[in-house]
Motif scaffolding. Structure first.
Motif, PDB file in Angstrom:
ATOM      1  N   ASN A   1       3.216  16.521  88.498  1.00 17.99           N
ATOM      2  CA  ASN A   1       2.720  17.395  87.276  1.00 17.99           C
ATOM      3  C   ASN A   1       3.739  18.461  86.971  1.00 17.99           C
ATOM      4  O   ASN A   1       2.697  19.326  86.261  1.00 17.99           O
ATOM      5  CB  ASN A   1       1.387  18.517  88.608  1.00 17.99           C
ATOM      6  CG  ASN A   1       0.385  17.237  88.910  1.00 17.99           C
ATOM      7  OD1 ASN A   1       0.362  16.447  88.146  1.00 17.99           O
ATOM      8  ND2 ASN A   1       0.196  17.446  90.081  1.00 17.99           N
TER       9      ASN A   1
ATOM     10  N   ARG B   1       5.974  13.972  82.644  1.00 17.64           N
ATOM     11  CA  ARG B   1       5.411  13.981  83.655  1.00 17.64           C
ATOM     12  C   ARG B   1       5.952  13.405  85.175  1.00 17.64           C
ATOM     13  O   ARG B   1       6.650  12.866  85.150  1.00 17.64           O
ATOM     14  CB  ARG B   1       4.173  14.396  83.700  1.00 17.64           C
ATOM     15  CG  ARG B   1       3.277  15.731  85.080  1.00 17.64           C
ATOM     16  CD  ARG B   1       1.781  14.940  85.270  1.00 17.64           C
ATOM     17  NE  ARG B   1       1.532  13.299  86.020  1.00 17.64           N
ATOM     18  CZ  ARG B   1       0.425  13.297  86.176  1.00 17.64           C
ATOM     19  NH1 ARG B   1      -0.512  13.225  85.828  1.00 17.64           N
ATOM     20  NH2 ARG B   1       0.270  12.125  86.969  1.00 17.64           N
ATOM     21  N   ASP B   2       5.526  15.072  86.507  1.00 17.72           N
ATOM     22  CA  ASP B   2       6.290  14.123  87.917  1.00 17.72           C
ATOM     23  C   ASP B   2       8.260  13.823  88.207  1.00 17.72           C
ATOM     24  O   ASP B   2       8.189  12.909  88.809  1.00 17.72           O
ATOM     25  CB  ASP B   2       5.616  12.980  88.270  1.00 17.72           C
ATOM     26  CG  ASP B   2       4.315  13.014  87.933  1.00 17.72           C
ATOM     27  OD1 ASP B   2       3.456  14.686  88.314  1.00 17.72           O
ATOM     28  OD2 ASP B   2       3.597  12.221  88.141  1.00 17.72           O
TER      29      ASP B   2
END
Length: 703
Positions: free
Chosen positions: A338, A332-333
């Motif tokens: 997100n 994630r990221d």
């Protein structure tokens, strides 16, 4: 009104390169310089961060000189690099030796492909810790923590305590800005960092690091790894800005302290950025349909980037976590806040083809004949295969290797088996060492690369991804045989970028372009400067436009380009668009074999080209325009801004659609895929049998 330009830096396995582009995405200057790597001991492969930085500075200055622009107009720069471990002194960031010669401070980079830490990798994976869930189920020998654990075990006493560790992209942005800001791309993908909100750990895990015997990394709020976010460290996503160049780095790079530096990324992720936002010369219906329902970076979902070089990385974006056994992630990221990325990979692709050629007794003959024909070795072999097909009266070139079963994991398997002990197996070889035999073995190696790509795509789709197209980059795009095999094995369209050799560094320049928008805002506020608006739509060119050829996409293009100023006007392809596209049938219909054909359509199966076997559909102008980015909102997030910039700077890509499922080559490749899977299972079975026997022998000897 001041013009604005952007710089991108890419550090690959064997070279550093830099590019200068303008606000329309045209390459104005491109420079490359080799960097050395040393294997002083088997599986111990090192480089020098000092040499790498010096090469970068040379390339940036050279690219600026080529472009002929004022260096003060370069307001943004991005950096990418291989996911290699940099060992630095904790006090002053000077190089520390990475072994096996601990007397040589300059050799302070452990290259990604270094396999010294097998024992340490096994120890880490034996913990079955929670964080391993987010790296495909187990940590790879290519990642950072096994290498750090090896250093602790093998460094001279007292040396490890003085070390600090960087992933190479983060080291480069530190050199440029003086700030030790870490990128989620590096720490999440390669170091076991879990961003806030996913689990209760929220970043580095003291529990995990203590469990694997690295309490030194926990001390002082994880300072050796970059610290705690918001306490003694800072972590950002791609599309965010770290700060401006220091006076020292600005002088070294030939830039100014007005230039902002974007968050660094691993090279494969720059390849994703440099390719997946491209409009295509022929519409891909499923992408168009998706784009109608999505905004911003979410339009990047389902676009698999295959970044091909020495190895190949496969990057895919998702809006939710998708766990794929044997595929790294979900991360994630690392591209946008997100958003989740998955990363498959093949340890050897370009290196595999080079190995097959260079170890053949016919290699010298190949070199002489290809040079005298003014063709690359791969072009010559493709032509040789065409002649062989005729001489042997085979149905197609693909059929020439129908009884040669080539499994090519010479350097272990990265995805989706995630087993560094896998090795190559070849069934069907004879004693023939002629050039023709080499051509057929080369064909089988290309088929292996395509079949393994299918295996990765299938594993991702079985787990929840929906791959709509594969966006290629790297010199392998120039190999028409390989691209055709990729399309026919995977059953999805292959998109060839305009800048074949520069897609990765071009993606990094996009990060520079995002950072430049922050630089422009600073200059507006500080010096009252004005700049042109860079936030409008960029419509793809239509086939009615007169398009000059691009040396990056020509099949006979060379890897060395000294002048690219001729590319400054329009997107270009050196061959008719109608030879580059497949039919416009629904992609899912094509994959299911339901594409309709007219009775009078003919297919030229005798040629291996960049084109598909079926006739081309004309460009659907309105559909292409419907997929163009919308004007940005007044409150853009970093990920929205990144996608807007990617769309604005991307040039049109060429599409290769897969042949119909009923095509004889597709049928043959499907059968050989079953054999490919059986070769994997058989090798694993044989290794298990041998291991059982060896274990019994050891038990007997210990009595």
């Amino acid at each position: 009104m001041k013009e604005v330009y952007y710089a991108g830096v890419d550090v690959g396995t064997g070279s550093a390169r830099a590019v200068i582009i303008n606000h329309e995405g045209d390459i104005l200057g491109l420079s490359e310089r080799p960097i050395t790597r040393h294997e002083l001991k088997e599986n111990h492969i090192t480089q020098s961060s000092t040499e790498i930085w010096n090469a970068i500075c040379y390339c940036v200055k050279s690219a600026i000189s080529q472009s002929g622009i004022d260096n003060s107009k370069v307001l943004g720069i991005g950096f990418d690099a291989t996911c290699s471990l940099v060992v630095a002194n904790e006090e002053n960031n000077t190089p520390m030796p990475a072994g096996p010669d601990f007397q040589n401070d300059l050799e302070n980079v452990i290259l990604w492909m270094d396999h010294r830490a097998q024992f340490e990798t096994d120890e880490i994976n034996a913990t079955e810790d929670e964080c391993l869930k987010y790296v495909g189920g187990k940590m790879s020998i290519e990642m950072e923590l096994p290498k750090i654990k090896w250093l602790k075990r093998n460094m001279p006493e007292g040396m490890f305590q003085s070390c600090k560790f960087f992933d190479l992209p983060d080291y480069l942005t530190m050199k440029a800005t003086g700030k030790e800001t870490r990128s989620y791309c590096s720490v999440v993908c390669k170091q076991g960092y879990i961003p806030k909100g996913i689990t209760s750990r929220n970043g580095w895990s003291a529990e995990f690091l203590n469990k694997i015997g690295l309490p030194e990394l926990v001390a002082d709020d994880f300072s050796k790894l970059g610290g705690l976010d918001g306490v003694n460290g800072s972590y950002i996503s791609a599309g965010e800005t770290i700060g401006v160049l220091t006076p020292e780095s600005a002088r070294a790079l030939g830039l100014t302290t007005d230039c902002c530096v974007g968050s660094g990324v691993i090279d494969a992720y720059a390849g994703w950025m440099g390719t997946v936002a491209a409009p295509t010369n022929v519409p891909i219906p499923e992408l168009i349909q998706q784009d109608k329902d999505k905004e911003g970076l979410s339009k990047g979902v389902g676009r698999l980037a295959a970044v091909a070089g020495t190895s190949t990385c496969h990057i895919c974006l998702e809006e939710k976590a998708v766990f794929v056994p044997g595929v790294w992630g979900p991360y994630r990221d690392v591209i946008g806040k997100n958003y989740w990325a998955a990363e498959g990979g093949q340890s050897m692709t370009g290196a595999l083809l080079a190995h097959v050629l260079s170890t053949s007794p016919a290699y010298t003959e190949l070199g002489v004949l290809s040079e005298s024909s003014n063709l690359s070795k791969f072009e010559f072999l493709n032509s040789r295969l065409e002649n062989l097909k005729t001489l042997k009266k085979e149905r197609s070139v693909v059929a020439l290797a129908k009884n040669l079963f080539f499994y090519g994991d010479f350097h272990g398997n990265r995805s989706p088996i995630a087993d560094p002990n896998m090795r190559a197996s070849i069934i069907g070889q004879s004693m023939d060492v002629s050039l023709d035999a080499l051509a057929i073995e080369y064909l089988a190696a290309c088929e292996f690369i395509a079949q393994q790509t299918r295996q990765i795509v299938e594993r991702m789709e079985e787990s929840g991804h929906n791959i709509k197209a594969i966006f290629m980059s790297g010199g392998q795009c120039r190999n028409g045989l390989l691209m055709r095999l990729l399309a026919d094995c995977t059953g999805v369209p292959i998109v060839i970028p305009r800048y074949i050799d520069a897609s990765v560094v071009f993606g990094t320049a996009m990060l520079g372009a995002v950072a430049a928008e922050d630089a422009m805002e600073l200059l507006r506020n500080k010096k009252g400067m004005s700049f042109p608006s860079l936030k409008g739509k960029k419509e793809p060119l239509m086939p009615t436009d007169e398009i000059p050829p691009s040396p990056y996409t020509a099949p006979t293009a060379t890897a060395s380009v000294t002048s690219v100023s001729a590319l400054n006007k329009k997107d270009g392809f050196p061959f008719p668009i109608t030879t580059l596209a497949g039919s416009g049938d629904s992609l899912r219909e094509k994959r299911a074999g339901r594409g309709d054909k007219k009775d009078d359509e003919t297919e030229d199966d005798d040629l291996i080209t960049f084109g598909a076997h079926s006739n081309a559909q004309a460009i659907a102008t309105e559909k292409l325009r419907a997929s163009s980015p919308l004007p940005p909102s007044s409150n853009e997030s970093a990920s929205e801004k990144l996608w807007r910039v990617m769309c604005r700077l991307s040039s049109t890509g060429n599409v290769i659609f897969p042949s119909d499922i009923t095509h004889p080559d597709r049928k043959l490749l499907n059968t050989k895929y079953k054999i490919f899977l059986d070769q994997i299972a058989t090798q694993q079975k044989y290794r298990a049998m041998v291991a059982k026997t060896e274990s019994a022998i050891q038990s007997y000897l210990s009595i």
